[in-house]
Enzyme design. Structure first.
Site, PDB file in Angstrom:
ATOM      1  N   GLY A   1       5.441   2.629   2.928  1.00  0.00           N
ATOM      2  CA  GLY A   1       4.837   2.728   1.738  1.00  0.00           C
ATOM      3  C   GLY A   1       5.700   3.125   0.707  1.00  0.00           C
TER       4      GLY A   1
ATOM      5  N   GLU B   1       7.953  10.474  -0.252  1.00  0.00           N
ATOM      6  CA  GLU B   1       6.790   9.709   0.340  1.00  0.00           C
ATOM      7  C   GLU B   1       5.787   9.048  -0.706  1.00  0.00           C
ATOM      8  OE1 GLU B   1       5.188   8.370   2.725  1.00  0.00           O
ATOM      9  OE2 GLU B   1       4.226   9.779   3.952  1.00  0.00           O
ATOM     10  N   ASP B   2       5.192   8.103  -0.442  1.00  0.00           N
ATOM     11  CA  ASP B   2       4.480   7.354  -1.456  1.00  0.00           C
ATOM     12  C   ASP B   2       3.114   8.169  -1.795  1.00  0.00           C
ATOM     13  OD1 ASP B   2       3.317   7.081   1.121  1.00  0.00           O
ATOM     14  OD2 ASP B   2       2.856   4.806   0.693  1.00  0.00           O
TER      15      ASP B   2
ATOM     16  N   ASP C   1      -2.359  12.336   1.878  1.00  0.00           N
ATOM     17  CA  ASP C   1      -3.607  12.257   1.954  1.00  0.00           C
ATOM     18  C   ASP C   1      -4.002  13.226   2.755  1.00  0.00           C
ATOM     19  OD1 ASP C   1      -5.900   9.880   1.737  1.00  0.00           O
ATOM     20  OD2 ASP C   1      -5.710  10.326   3.913  1.00  0.00           O
TER      21      ASP C   1
ATOM     22  N   LYS D   1      -3.428  13.479  -2.874  1.00  0.00           N
ATOM     23  CA  LYS D   1      -5.199  13.295  -2.746  1.00  0.00           C
ATOM     24  C   LYS D   1      -5.440  14.695  -2.463  1.00  0.00           C
ATOM     25  CE  LYS D   1      -5.848   8.629  -1.338  1.00  0.00           C
ATOM     26  NZ  LYS D   1      -6.311   7.874  -0.104  1.00  0.00           N
TER      27      LYS D   1
ATOM     28  N   PHE E   1      -9.692   5.190  -1.624  1.00  0.00           N
ATOM     29  CA  PHE E   1      -8.446   4.207  -1.002  1.00  0.00           C
ATOM     30  C   PHE E   1      -7.921   3.458  -2.127  1.00  0.00           C
ATOM     31  CE2 PHE E   1      -6.895   0.669   1.033  1.00  0.00           C
ATOM     32  CZ  PHE E   1      -6.071   1.129   1.876  1.00  0.00           C
TER      33      PHE E   1
ATOM     34  N   ARG F   1       1.298  -4.580  -1.561  1.00  0.00           N
ATOM     35  CA  ARG F   1       2.165  -3.556  -1.816  1.00  0.00           C
ATOM     36  C   ARG F   1       3.022  -3.968  -2.910  1.00  0.00           C
ATOM     37  NH1 ARG F   1       3.042  -0.252   2.931  1.00  0.00           N
ATOM     38  NH2 ARG F   1       2.360  -1.164   4.866  1.00  0.00           N
TER      39      ARG F   1
ATOM     40  N   ASP G   1      -0.562  -0.310   0.544  1.00  0.00           N
ATOM     41  CA  ASP G   1      -1.358  -1.556   1.066  1.00  0.00           C
ATOM     42  C   ASP G   1      -2.601  -1.519   1.758  1.00  0.00           C
ATOM     43  OD1 ASP G   1      -0.293  -0.277   3.596  1.00  0.00           O
ATOM     44  OD2 ASP G   1      -0.921  -2.082   4.676  1.00  0.00           O
TER      45      ASP G   1
END
Ligand code: IMP
Ligand code: MG
Length: 180
Positions: free
Chosen positions: A48, A103-104, A107, A135, A156, A169, A163
């Site tokens: 990611g 990190e992307d 969550d 998040k 989401f 992506r 993705d």
């Protein structure tokens, strides 16, 4: 609002390319002032974070940056499984090093918590976390995020590295799932 379809699901644009790039610039400015002059190794979490890492590292322009990768997977479809698979391991010698994890998105937090634990376990002197997206309402672990690009709702999303079952992506903007 621009909409796209990936596999069976519809997504609507929610964060523009311009807003993403602004957030990255802010992160880079903060990180540069704190990291300049230090020997840092950046650990990009694949898949990611590949686009975020590339844009951030170019923006940072740190002369002696070293860059390495760890490939993990925990998502299946649109759900975090909490079940981490390590697909390319962490082979670098991190003993006594300053590590910045890229990190992307954070969550549930399980992924980043596990990566931090692994990096500390390899004897890193200092471990920092930079995530483009966070998040807060989805968080289920205790984790220290040093650099956060944007806080987002617990929906989401796809695009800019993220993705839905392998697709989306390459999108420049970020899109949110439209509930059916
Ligand atoms: P966590 O372990 O639940 O914090 O999830 C972290 C990983 O799940 C991230 O590195 C992403 O690759 C993936 N992920 C989390 N949220 C999303 C999302 O909304 N869309 C796509 N991938 C996501
Ligand atoms: Mg990821």
């Amino acid at each position: 609002m621009k909409r796209i379809k990936l596999w069976d699901k519809e997504f609507e644009i929610s964060i523009s390319e311009g807003k993403i790039q602004q957030a990255i610039k802010r992160m880079a400015d903060q990180m540069r002032s704190e990291l300049e002059g230090k020997e840092v190794i950046f650990l990009c979490i694949l898949n990611g974070s590949f686009i975020f890492s590339a844009d951030l590292l170019k923006e940072l322009e740190l002369a002696d940056a070293e860059i390495t990768f760890l490939k993990l997977a925990s998502y299946s479809g649109t759900q975090s499984t909490g079940n981490l698979k390590e697909l390319i391991g962490l082979n670098e010698n991190l003993q006594g090093r300053n590590v910045v994890i890229l990190e992307d998105i954070v969550d549930s937090g399980f992924t980043i918590t596990d990566v931090v634990r692994q990096v500390k376990g390899k004897g890193a002197a200092d471990v920092k976390v930079a995530t483009l997206l966070f998040k807060p309402d989805a968080l289920k672990t205790e984790v220290n995020l040093n650099y956060v690009g944007l806080e987002i709702p617990n929906d989401f999303i796809v695009g800019y590295g993220l993705d839905y079952d392998g697709r989306g992506r390459n999108l420049k903007d970020i899109y949110t799932l439209v509930p059916d």
